[in-house]
Design a protein around this motif. Structure first.
Motif: not given
Length: 339
Positions: A46-48, A50-52, A54-57, A59, A62
């Motif tokens: 799930d790409a979301r 990974r984005e979630w 990354q938003a948590s600071d 890296e 995938a």
């Protein structure tokens, strides 16, 4: 972050799996960062998710599910990372051995003890984990039980709380995803059981606001506030007189904040959490998400708990006595020593 990672986390998250694995690993990565150890997250699918992350600071990169082991090892070798933490239910047979054979120190966060774990460190933060028949290798160490619950720092700072004589506020949360839209039914059942009570409803990052939820909110007699992936969940828990929740990581957060809870099993791997925490008196397990009579059972349980201040006070005390919120620090020190 620009620091070179010393630990890789291999995790999964998404609408079906939810956020429990990811949240506890983020918490552990934060505790490692406090020790000067940086982390990289490797995520399949799930790409979301990974984005979630990354938003948590942190890296996050995938890996293709079809190349999980090979791709994960490539990320580890590229960064020269000595330690990997695996927290995913999707690993194939031989996966852990493949990581160890590549020279990595391997940590597994495991909920079930359903197969051998020939690794360096096994972590199971469930309250009843010590009763499970774990099998490790010659060098395997085990960190088992509620003293290793992986909770964010806010949950270790809750302090003792008072319990109101009346139930005015209910927290509703089923986790990061809600593919069966249980949330809308919980809102309706709460309103029918308790009338004009206020409800704080957490909408996870993989949950859509359904038409059924809008109908349930409009029909509720009391005020219903929807919170989209809130950052300060601890404050919502501390404001609640009762919580309606899924049976995963949230149950430990509620215990740490002294929030009496009625819990629903959403997946088989939540059974130990629910059994052990119910035995400890921090929550009541009211049923499974697929039970035909779940609404009636929740309604009866809500009414009974709302009207029993002494029971709510007992649940609150027992939760905070069981969970001190420092589990992530303990596990982080063990992992840092491996690398």
């Amino acid at each position: 972050m620009t620091a070179t990672p010393r630990v890789v986390f291999r995790i999964d998250a998404g609408p079906e799996i939810g956020l429990g694995h990811a949240r506890r690993c983020l918490t552990l990565a934060g505790a490692l960062r406090e020790l000067g150890v940086e982390s990289l997250f490797v995520v399949a699918g799930d790409a979301r998710a990974r984005e979630w992350l990354q938003a948590s600071d942190f890296e996050a990169v995938a890996v293709e599910p079809a190349r999980d082991l090979a791709g994960t090892l490539e990320h580890c070798r590229a960064r020269r990372v000595p330690v990997i933490v695996v927290d995913t239910p999707s690993r194939a047979p031989g996966y852990l051995t493949g990581l160890a054979d590549a020279g990595l120190r391997v940590v597994v966060i495991d909920d079930l003890a359903d197969h051998a774990l020939p690794v360096d460190l096994v972590v199971n933060p469930s309250a009843g984990a010590a009763t499970l028949p774990y099998r490790g290798g010659a060098r395997t160490r085990f960190l088992l039980g509620a003293s290793y619950a992986l909770l964010r720092p806010a949950f270790g700072q809750a302090g003792a709380r008072s319990v109101s004589d009346r139930t005015r506020r209910v927290l509703v949360t089923v986790g990061g995803g809600d593919p069966d839209d249980l949330t809308s039914r919980l809102v309706g059942w709460t309103a029918r059981a308790l009338g004009a009570v206020e409800q704080d409803v957490i909408i996870g990052p993989f949950t859509e606001r359904s038409a059924a939820l809008r109908v349930a909110v409009d029909a509720a007699e009391g005020r219903v506030a929807l919170h989209d992936d809130p950052k300060d969940i601890a404050s919502l828990m501390l404001s609640a007189d009762i919580a309606l929740c899924g049976g995963g990581q949230t149950t430990y957060e509620l215990a740490a904040t002294g929030t009496p809870a009625l819990a629903i099993r959403l997946a088989d791997n939540q059974t130990l959490n629910l059994t052990s925490l119910a035995d400890a008196g921090t929550l009541a397990w009211v049923g499974d998400a697929g039970d035909a009579d779940l609404g009636a059972r929740i309604g009866s349980a809500l009414a009974a708990l709302a009207g029993d201040q002494n029971r709510r006070a007992r649940m609150s005390r027992r939760g905070q006595a069981l969970i001190d919120g420092r589990g992530a620090e303990r596990v982080a020190r063990e992992i840092a020593a491996l690398g």
